[in-house]
Write a protein that holds these residues in place. Structure first.
Motif, PDB file in Angstrom:
ATOM      1  N   THR A   1       0.836  -1.199   0.000  1.00  0.00           N
ATOM      2  CA  THR A   1       0.000   0.000   0.000  1.00  0.00           C
ATOM      3  C   THR A   1       0.871   1.250   0.000  1.00  0.00           C
ATOM      4  OG1 THR A   1      -1.782  -1.165   1.134  1.00  0.00           O
ATOM      5  CG2 THR A   1      -1.812   1.241   1.260  1.00  0.00           C
ATOM      6  N   ARG A   2       1.918   1.255   0.824  1.00  0.00           N
ATOM      7  CA  ARG A   2       2.838   2.408   0.856  1.00  0.00           C
ATOM      8  C   ARG A   2       3.517   2.588  -0.499  1.00  0.00           C
ATOM      9  NH1 ARG A   2       4.562  -0.338   5.393  1.00  0.00           N
ATOM     10  NH2 ARG A   2       6.704  -0.518   4.601  1.00  0.00           N
ATOM     11  N   LEU A   3       3.891   1.480  -1.111  1.00  0.00           N
ATOM     12  CA  LEU A   3       4.553   1.522  -2.409  1.00  0.00           C
ATOM     13  C   LEU A   3       3.631   2.118  -3.476  1.00  0.00           C
ATOM     14  CD1 LEU A   3       7.021   0.734  -4.156  1.00  0.00           C
ATOM     15  CD2 LEU A   3       5.940  -1.510  -4.448  1.00  0.00           C
ATOM     16  N   GLN A   4       2.384   1.660  -3.522  1.00  0.00           N
ATOM     17  CA  GLN A   4       1.424   2.177  -4.501  1.00  0.00           C
ATOM     18  C   GLN A   4       1.108   3.651  -4.260  1.00  0.00           C
ATOM     19  OE1 GLN A   4       0.307   0.812  -7.254  1.00  0.00           O
ATOM     20  NE2 GLN A   4       1.463  -1.045  -6.888  1.00  0.00           N
ATOM     21  N   ALA A   5       1.024   4.045  -2.982  1.00  0.00           N
ATOM     22  CA  ALA A   5       0.752   5.447  -2.659  1.00  0.00           C
ATOM     23  C   ALA A   5       1.889   6.335  -3.167  1.00  0.00           C
ATOM     24  CB  ALA A   5       0.558   5.619  -1.156  1.00  0.00           C
ATOM     25  N   ALA A   6       3.127   5.920  -2.932  1.00  0.00           N
ATOM     26  CA  ALA A   6       4.273   6.698  -3.410  1.00  0.00           C
ATOM     27  C   ALA A   6       4.303   6.741  -4.935  1.00  0.00           C
ATOM     28  CB  ALA A   6       5.571   6.110  -2.857  1.00  0.00           C
ATOM     29  N   ALA A   7       3.984   5.613  -5.562  1.00  0.00           N
ATOM     30  CA  ALA A   7       3.960   5.570  -7.028  1.00  0.00           C
ATOM     31  C   ALA A   7       2.898   6.511  -7.586  1.00  0.00           C
ATOM     32  CB  ALA A   7       3.704   4.139  -7.501  1.00  0.00           C
ATOM     33  N   LEU A   8       1.741   6.530  -6.973  1.00  0.00           N
ATOM     34  CA  LEU A   8       0.685   7.430  -7.427  1.00  0.00           C
ATOM     35  C   LEU A   8       1.110   8.886  -7.274  1.00  0.00           C
ATOM     36  CD1 LEU A   8      -2.195   7.950  -8.433  1.00  0.00           C
ATOM     37  CD2 LEU A   8      -2.950   7.794  -6.052  1.00  0.00           C
ATOM     38  N   LEU A   9       1.709   9.214  -6.136  1.00  0.00           N
ATOM     39  CA  LEU A   9       2.133  10.598  -5.902  1.00  0.00           C
ATOM     40  C   LEU A   9       3.227  11.031  -6.871  1.00  0.00           C
ATOM     41  CD1 LEU A   9       1.921  10.618  -2.042  1.00  0.00           C
ATOM     42  CD2 LEU A   9       0.580  12.041  -3.617  1.00  0.00           C
ATOM     43  N   ARG A  10       3.945  10.082  -7.415  1.00  0.00           N
ATOM     44  CA  ARG A  10       4.938  10.425  -8.435  1.00  0.00           C
ATOM     45  C   ARG A  10       4.262  11.068  -9.643  1.00  0.00           C
ATOM     46  NH1 ARG A  10       8.664   6.122 -11.720  1.00  0.00           N
ATOM     47  NH2 ARG A  10       9.797   7.643 -12.948  1.00  0.00           N
ATOM     48  N   PHE A  11       3.023  10.660  -9.912  1.00  0.00           N
ATOM     49  CA  PHE A  11       2.318  11.162 -11.092  1.00  0.00           C
ATOM     50  C   PHE A  11       1.354  12.301 -10.795  1.00  0.00           C
ATOM     51  CE2 PHE A  11       3.698   6.890 -12.131  1.00  0.00           C
ATOM     52  CZ  PHE A  11       4.367   7.138 -13.313  1.00  0.00           C
ATOM     53  N   ILE A  12       0.755  12.323  -9.603  1.00  0.00           N
ATOM     54  CA  ILE A  12      -0.232  13.362  -9.329  1.00  0.00           C
ATOM     55  C   ILE A  12       0.194  14.302  -8.214  1.00  0.00           C
ATOM     56  CG2 ILE A  12      -2.128  11.907 -10.140  1.00  0.00           C
ATOM     57  CD1 ILE A  12      -2.993  11.611  -7.163  1.00  0.00           C
ATOM     58  N   GLY A  13       1.348  14.052  -7.595  1.00  0.00           N
ATOM     59  CA  GLY A  13       1.787  14.859  -6.468  1.00  0.00           C
ATOM     60  C   GLY A  13       2.244  16.244  -6.875  1.00  0.00           C
ATOM     61  N   THR A  14       2.245  17.134  -5.888  1.00  0.00           N
ATOM     62  CA  THR A  14       2.746  18.493  -6.077  1.00  0.00           C
ATOM     63  C   THR A  14       3.747  18.772  -4.957  1.00  0.00           C
ATOM     64  OG1 THR A  14       1.122  19.597  -4.654  1.00  0.00           O
ATOM     65  CG2 THR A  14       0.483  19.204  -6.961  1.00  0.00           C
ATOM     66  N   ALA A  15       4.317  19.948  -4.982  1.00  0.00           N
ATOM     67  CA  ALA A  15       5.268  20.329  -3.934  1.00  0.00           C
ATOM     68  C   ALA A  15       4.623  20.278  -2.544  1.00  0.00           C
ATOM     69  CB  ALA A  15       5.833  21.717  -4.220  1.00  0.00           C
ATOM     70  N   ASP A  16       3.307  20.417  -2.478  1.00  0.00           N
ATOM     71  CA  ASP A  16       2.613  20.326  -1.184  1.00  0.00           C
ATOM     72  C   ASP A  16       2.698  18.923  -0.586  1.00  0.00           C
ATOM     73  OD1 ASP A  16       1.849  22.977  -1.366  1.00  0.00           O
ATOM     74  OD2 ASP A  16      -0.118  22.502  -2.211  1.00  0.00           O
ATOM     75  N   ASP A  17       2.970  17.931  -1.399  1.00  0.00           N
ATOM     76  CA  ASP A  17       2.990  16.542  -0.946  1.00  0.00           C
ATOM     77  C   ASP A  17       4.381  16.041  -0.559  1.00  0.00           C
ATOM     78  OD1 ASP A  17       0.221  16.363  -1.597  1.00  0.00           O
ATOM     79  OD2 ASP A  17       0.788  16.105  -3.696  1.00  0.00           O
ATOM     80  N   THR A  18       5.388  16.885  -0.714  1.00  0.00           N
ATOM     81  CA  THR A  18       6.747  16.391  -0.492  1.00  0.00           C
ATOM     82  C   THR A  18       7.104  16.118   0.964  1.00  0.00           C
ATOM     83  OG1 THR A  18       7.621  18.629  -0.637  1.00  0.00           O
ATOM     84  CG2 THR A  18       7.670  17.278  -2.649  1.00  0.00           C
ATOM     85  N   PRO A  19       6.567  16.809   1.971  1.00  0.00           N
ATOM     86  CA  PRO A  19       6.974  16.454   3.349  1.00  0.00           C
ATOM     87  C   PRO A  19       6.742  14.980   3.706  1.00  0.00           C
ATOM     88  CG  PRO A  19       5.995  18.625   3.355  1.00  0.00           C
ATOM     89  CD  PRO A  19       5.774  18.048   1.965  1.00  0.00           C
ATOM     90  N   PRO A  20       5.551  14.405   3.461  1.00  0.00           N
ATOM     91  CA  PRO A  20       5.421  12.981   3.784  1.00  0.00           C
ATOM     92  C   PRO A  20       6.243  12.088   2.847  1.00  0.00           C
ATOM     93  CG  PRO A  20       3.365  13.808   2.848  1.00  0.00           C
ATOM     94  CD  PRO A  20       4.263  14.986   3.069  1.00  0.00           C
ATOM     95  N   LEU A  21       6.463  12.534   1.625  1.00  0.00           N
ATOM     96  CA  LEU A  21       7.288  11.748   0.704  1.00  0.00           C
ATOM     97  C   LEU A  21       8.748  11.723   1.154  1.00  0.00           C
ATOM     98  CD1 LEU A  21       5.731  12.831  -2.689  1.00  0.00           C
ATOM     99  CD2 LEU A  21       5.873  10.480  -1.835  1.00  0.00           C
ATOM    100  N   ILE A  22       9.247  12.856   1.652  1.00  0.00           N
ATOM    101  CA  ILE A  22      10.623  12.891   2.148  1.00  0.00           C
ATOM    102  C   ILE A  22      10.763  11.964   3.348  1.00  0.00           C
ATOM    103  CG2 ILE A  22      12.354  14.357   3.276  1.00  0.00           C
ATOM    104  CD1 ILE A  22      11.512  16.581   1.285  1.00  0.00           C
ATOM    105  N   ALA A  23       9.761  11.940   4.201  1.00  0.00           N
ATOM    106  CA  ALA A  23       9.790  10.991   5.316  1.00  0.00           C
ATOM    107  C   ALA A  23       9.770   9.557   4.806  1.00  0.00           C
ATOM    108  CB  ALA A  23       8.606  11.246   6.255  1.00  0.00           C
ATOM    109  N   ALA A  24       8.991   9.302   3.766  1.00  0.00           N
ATOM    110  CA  ALA A  24       8.896   7.949   3.202  1.00  0.00           C
ATOM    111  C   ALA A  24      10.182   7.513   2.513  1.00  0.00           C
ATOM    112  CB  ALA A  24       7.718   7.866   2.224  1.00  0.00           C
ATOM    113  N   MET A  25      11.050   8.454   2.184  1.00  0.00           N
ATOM    114  CA  MET A  25      12.337   8.106   1.599  1.00  0.00           C
ATOM    115  C   MET A  25      13.206   7.327   2.592  1.00  0.00           C
ATOM    116  SD  MET A  25      13.200  11.563  -0.556  1.00  0.00           S
ATOM    117  CE  MET A  25      14.856  11.062  -0.991  1.00  0.00           C
TER     118      MET A  25
END
Length: 132
Positions: A40-64
């Motif tokens: 689920t985490r993997l699919q969420a990150a993959a989706l955000l790769r295509f629809i994410g914006t700069a507003d979504d980067t804080p949780p993505l940086i944590a997910a790194m």
């Protein structure tokens, strides 16, 4: 959990073909980056790769820094795609920490992500202020 992963995969396909209106899924996808299921985490990150914006980067940086290298790599790809100047600062802070001795691959992934954002921003057109 399987239902969530399938739904996220479907949203990614819809994003790939250019279906509009997927922005409303950004916030739920960010929340799913903390889900207990790795897929689920993997699919969420993959989706955000295509629809994410700069507003979504804080949780993505944590997910790194996810325990799953696959999730961490997908989150890095998403940050590389939608990160901005402030994210460069966050990534530099992460890289300056001394906790990378046992995780050189993670440090390298974060450095590549930072470099990709920097390259992308250097290529983007600058706005020239208008004279008053």
């Amino acid at each position: 959990e399987l239902h969530i992963a399938k739904t996220l995969a479907l949203l990614q396909v819809l994003s790939d073909v250019g279906v509009k209106g997927l922005d409303r899924f950004r916030s739920p996808a960010c929340e799913l980056l903390a889900h207990k299921d790795r897929g689920t985490r993997l699919q969420a990150a993959a989706l955000l790769r295509f629809i994410g914006t700069a507003d979504d980067t804080p949780p993505l940086i944590a997910a790194m820094q996810d325990t799953s290298p696959l999730v961490a790599a997908q989150a890095a790809k998403a940050v590389s795609t939608c990160g901005g100047e402030r994210d460069l600062i966050a990534l530099d802070i992460l890289l300056s920490q001394s906790t990378w001795a046992n995780r050189p691959h993670s440090r390298d992934r974060i450095a590549r992500c930072r470099d990709e954002i920097r390259d992308r921003l250097d290529m983007s057109p600058r706005t020239i202020p208008r004279a008053k």
